[in-house]
Design a protein around this motif. Sequence first.
Motif, PDB file in Angstrom:
ATOM      1  N   VAL A 190       0.877  -1.181   0.000  1.00 13.69           N
ATOM      2  CA  VAL A 190       0.000   0.000   0.000  1.00 13.69           C
ATOM      3  C   VAL A 190       0.909   1.224   0.000  1.00 13.69           C
ATOM      4  O   VAL A 190       2.098   1.133   0.324  1.00 13.69           O
ATOM      5  N   ASP A 191       0.324   2.380  -0.366  1.00 13.99           N
ATOM      6  CA  ASP A 191       1.173   3.565  -0.536  1.00 13.99           C
ATOM      7  C   ASP A 191       1.391   4.351   0.753  1.00 13.99           C
ATOM      8  O   ASP A 191       2.429   4.988   0.921  1.00 13.99           O
ATOM      9  N   THR A 192       0.400   4.362   1.657  1.00 10.94           N
ATOM     10  CA  THR A 192       0.456   5.338   2.750  1.00 10.94           C
ATOM     11  C   THR A 192       0.281   4.692   4.129  1.00 10.94           C
ATOM     12  O   THR A 192      -0.261   3.591   4.253  1.00 10.94           O
ATOM     13  N   GLU A 193       0.701   5.448   5.150  1.00  8.06           N
ATOM     14  CA  GLU A 193       0.520   5.030   6.541  1.00  8.06           C
ATOM     15  C   GLU A 193      -0.983   4.918   6.854  1.00  8.06           C
ATOM     16  O   GLU A 193      -1.419   4.003   7.557  1.00  8.06           O
ATOM     17  N   HIS A 224      -2.874   1.597   8.361  1.00  4.67           N
ATOM     18  CA  HIS A 224      -3.658   1.573   9.603  1.00  4.67           C
ATOM     19  C   HIS A 224      -5.104   1.170   9.323  1.00  4.67           C
ATOM     20  O   HIS A 224      -5.717   0.448  10.106  1.00  4.67           O
ATOM     21  N   ALA A 225      -5.641   1.637   8.197  1.00  7.69           N
ATOM     22  CA  ALA A 225      -7.021   1.272   7.847  1.00  7.69           C
ATOM     23  C   ALA A 225      -7.132  -0.225   7.605  1.00  7.69           C
ATOM     24  O   ALA A 225      -8.110  -0.859   8.015  1.00  7.69           O
ATOM     25  N   TRP A 226      -6.110  -0.801   6.962  1.00  4.02           N
ATOM     26  CA  TRP A 226      -6.106  -2.250   6.746  1.00  4.02           C
ATOM     27  C   TRP A 226      -6.061  -2.994   8.071  1.00  4.02           C
ATOM     28  O   TRP A 226      -6.755  -3.996   8.263  1.00  4.02           O
ATOM     29  N   ARG A 227      -5.240  -2.489   9.008  1.00  4.85           N
ATOM     30  CA  ARG A 227      -5.122  -3.167  10.302  1.00  4.85           C
ATOM     31  C   ARG A 227      -6.478  -3.179  11.022  1.00  4.85           C
ATOM     32  O   ARG A 227      -6.900  -4.204  11.559  1.00  4.85           O
ATOM     33  N   LEU A 242      13.289   0.075   5.313  1.00  7.44           N
ATOM     34  CA  LEU A 242      12.663   0.827   4.225  1.00  7.44           C
ATOM     35  C   LEU A 242      11.149   0.824   4.272  1.00  7.44           C
ATOM     36  O   LEU A 242      10.513   1.584   3.567  1.00  7.44           O
ATOM     37  N   ILE A 243      10.588  -0.059   5.083  1.00  6.41           N
ATOM     38  CA  ILE A 243       9.147  -0.265   5.035  1.00  6.41           C
ATOM     39  C   ILE A 243       8.573  -0.435   6.437  1.00  6.41           C
ATOM     40  O   ILE A 243       9.296  -0.723   7.392  1.00  6.41           O
ATOM     41  N   GLU A 244       7.260  -0.230   6.531  1.00  2.73           N
ATOM     42  CA  GLU A 244       6.536  -0.502   7.776  1.00  2.73           C
ATOM     43  C   GLU A 244       5.406  -1.465   7.439  1.00  2.73           C
ATOM     44  O   GLU A 244       4.676  -1.248   6.470  1.00  2.73           O
ATOM     45  N   SER A 245       5.265  -2.516   8.272  1.00  5.89           N
ATOM     46  CA  SER A 245       4.395  -3.628   7.874  1.00  5.89           C
ATOM     47  C   SER A 245       3.508  -4.117   9.001  1.00  5.89           C
ATOM     48  O   SER A 245       3.874  -4.022  10.173  1.00  5.89           O
ATOM     49  N   ILE A 246       2.384  -4.706   8.613  1.00  7.47           N
ATOM     50  CA  ILE A 246       1.577  -5.512   9.527  1.00  7.47           C
ATOM     51  C   ILE A 246       1.576  -6.950   8.999  1.00  7.47           C
ATOM     52  O   ILE A 246       1.723  -7.171   7.797  1.00  7.47           O
ATOM     53  N   ASN A 299      -4.736 -20.860   5.361  1.00  9.21           N
ATOM     54  CA  ASN A 299      -3.831 -21.980   5.095  1.00  9.21           C
ATOM     55  C   ASN A 299      -2.581 -21.923   5.958  1.00  9.21           C
ATOM     56  O   ASN A 299      -1.701 -22.774   5.831  1.00  9.21           O
ATOM     57  N   GLY A 300      -2.492 -20.889   6.800  1.00  5.82           N
ATOM     58  CA  GLY A 300      -1.287 -20.731   7.607  1.00  5.82           C
ATOM     59  C   GLY A 300      -0.153 -20.058   6.837  1.00  5.82           C
ATOM     60  O   GLY A 300       0.999 -20.083   7.274  1.00  5.82           O
ATOM     61  N   ILE A 301      -0.475 -19.441   5.701  1.00  4.99           N
ATOM     62  CA  ILE A 301       0.536 -18.689   4.954  1.00  4.99           C
ATOM     63  C   ILE A 301       0.628 -17.297   5.571  1.00  4.99           C
ATOM     64  O   ILE A 301      -0.392 -16.632   5.757  1.00  4.99           O
ATOM     65  N   GLN A 302       1.844 -16.876   5.901  1.00  6.61           N
ATOM     66  CA  GLN A 302       1.958 -15.541   6.484  1.00  6.61           C
ATOM     67  C   GLN A 302       1.856 -14.484   5.392  1.00  6.61           C
ATOM     68  O   GLN A 302       2.523 -14.556   4.370  1.00  6.61           O
ATOM     69  N   LEU A 303       1.002 -13.517   5.661  1.00  6.09           N
ATOM     70  CA  LEU A 303       0.821 -12.396   4.748  1.00  6.09           C
ATOM     71  C   LEU A 303       1.282 -11.123   5.444  1.00  6.09           C
ATOM     72  O   LEU A 303       1.276 -11.026   6.678  1.00  6.09           O
ATOM     73  N   GLU A 304       1.650 -10.153   4.650  1.00 13.55           N
ATOM     74  CA  GLU A 304       2.139  -8.873   5.158  1.00 13.55           C
ATOM     75  C   GLU A 304       1.512  -7.789   4.290  1.00 13.55           C
ATOM     76  O   GLU A 304       1.369  -7.983   3.084  1.00 13.55           O
ATOM     77  N   ILE A 305       1.125  -6.689   4.906  1.00  9.45           N
ATOM     78  CA  ILE A 305       0.783  -5.494   4.129  1.00  9.45           C
ATOM     79  C   ILE A 305       1.803  -4.450   4.538  1.00  9.45           C
ATOM     80  O   ILE A 305       2.082  -4.251   5.730  1.00  9.45           O
ATOM     81  N   THR A 306       2.422  -3.811   3.549  1.00 12.92           N
ATOM     82  CA  THR A 306       3.547  -2.927   3.847  1.00 12.92           C
ATOM     83  C   THR A 306       3.444  -1.619   3.072  1.00 12.92           C
ATOM     84  O   THR A 306       2.857  -1.578   1.993  1.00 12.92           O
ATOM     85  N   ARG A 307       4.014  -0.563   3.699  1.00  6.79           N
ATOM     86  CA  ARG A 307       4.042   0.728   3.006  1.00  6.79           C
ATOM     87  C   ARG A 307       5.484   1.243   3.055  1.00  6.79           C
ATOM     88  O   ARG A 307       6.246   0.935   3.983  1.00  6.79           O
ATOM     89  N   PRO A 308       5.892   2.009   2.058  1.00  8.31           N
ATOM     90  CA  PRO A 308       7.276   2.477   2.036  1.00  8.31           C
ATOM     91  C   PRO A 308       7.515   3.587   3.057  1.00  8.31           C
ATOM     92  O   PRO A 308       6.665   4.448   3.260  1.00  8.31           O
ATOM     93  N   LEU A 309       8.694   3.533   3.731  1.00 17.18           N
ATOM     94  CA  LEU A 309       9.110   4.639   4.598  1.00 17.18           C
ATOM     95  C   LEU A 309       9.982   5.625   3.827  1.00 17.18           C
ATOM     96  O   LEU A 309      10.067   6.797   4.151  1.00 17.18           O
ATOM     97  N   ARG A 310      10.717   5.101   2.862  1.00 22.28           N
ATOM     98  CA  ARG A 310      11.442   5.953   1.924  1.00 22.28           C
ATOM     99  C   ARG A 310      11.613   5.169   0.635  1.00 22.28           C
ATOM    100  O   ARG A 310      11.435   3.943   0.619  1.00 22.28           O
TER     101      ARG A 310
END
Lengths: 84, 202
Positions: free
Chosen positions: B105-108, B112-115, B133-137, B143-154
Motif C-alpha cells: 500500500v502507498d500510505t501510513e 492503519h485502515a487495513w489493520r 525501508l518499510i513498515e508492515s503488519i 492456510n497458515g501462509i503468512q501475509l504482510e501489508i507494507t508501506r514504504p518509509l522511503r
Amino acid sequence: MSLALYVLDVPEFQPVVRAAEAAGLTTQHVGDYVELRTHEPEAVLRRDGAVIRAAVWHAALTGGLDGRIVSFTSDTLHLAKETG
Amino acid sequence: MATASPSARPRAGAPTLRVNGVDHLAYVTWKPRATVEFYTQALGMPLVHAITANGWVTEDYPDFVHFFFDAGAGNRIAFFYYFGLPEESAPSDLMHRSRHVAFHVDTELELHAWREWLKASGIRVTRPLAHELIESIYFDDPNGIQLEITRPLRAMSDIDARDAELTVRALADVAESPRPSVESLWRRKAELIRKSTEGAGL
C-alpha cells in the motif's frame, strides 16, 4: 588495525552514527558509508538516546565491521579490536 | 576465501530482457472454502480465474483445481487444490515467517485502515513494525501462509542497490567457508568496502 564499523549513509541508520559518536568514535565519509573508527581497544554503543527501532538496531553492523563483537543485545553493542 | 564474486547485476547484452512484475504466486490449499472467503471478503481480491483438470504434466499428477485472485497492479495470488492429496504438516515457525507474501500500500493511513479492517474481520494482526525501508503488519491466511501489508518509509534508491551488491558478495564468500556467520560476513564486507573505495580513489 583500529576498530571500525561502516554504516550505510541512509536516514534509518543515522541513530547508529549518533550512538557511535556518543561512544567517542570518529566519523568519516567513505563512499556510500560513514566510517566510525576508534583507536581504543573497545567501544560500547548504547541504544538509549538513539531513536531507533529494535529491528533496525539489530542490523546496525550491516555495513561491515573491522573488529569483533563482544556482545550485541537490544540495548548495547560492545565491540573490540580483532586479536591475533 | 572464494575469489570469484557472484554477478549481482543483469548481464550486459540483454538489457531489454526484463520481466514486468509478478503475474502470480501459487500455493497449495486444503481449505478451498475458507481460502475463497478470506481472499475475496477480508482482502477484497476478486476471484478472476479457475482451472480444473484431471491430471497435468505427468501421468501421476493429481486431479486439481487452480484458482486465482486479483491482488491489484496486474498481480495475482493463486491456489491449487489437489484431490486426494494428504494434508502436509505445518512448517516450522521460522519457515512460516520466512515464506511470506507482502502486499503493497502507498500510505501510513492505508496501512492503519487495513489493520483496523482485519481486526474487525476477526483476523489476528500485528502492530505496525518499521524495518529499514518499510513498515508492515503481519497476519495469516486460513492456510497458515503468512501475509504482510507494507508501506514504504522511503524510496529504494541506487545507494541501496550498491550496498546490496557488497552484501551478497560478502555473503557468497563466507557462505562457502567452513563456519559461516554473520560476524564473518560483516568483516568481509568491511574489506570489500575498503577495496571498492580504494579502487575509486577515495
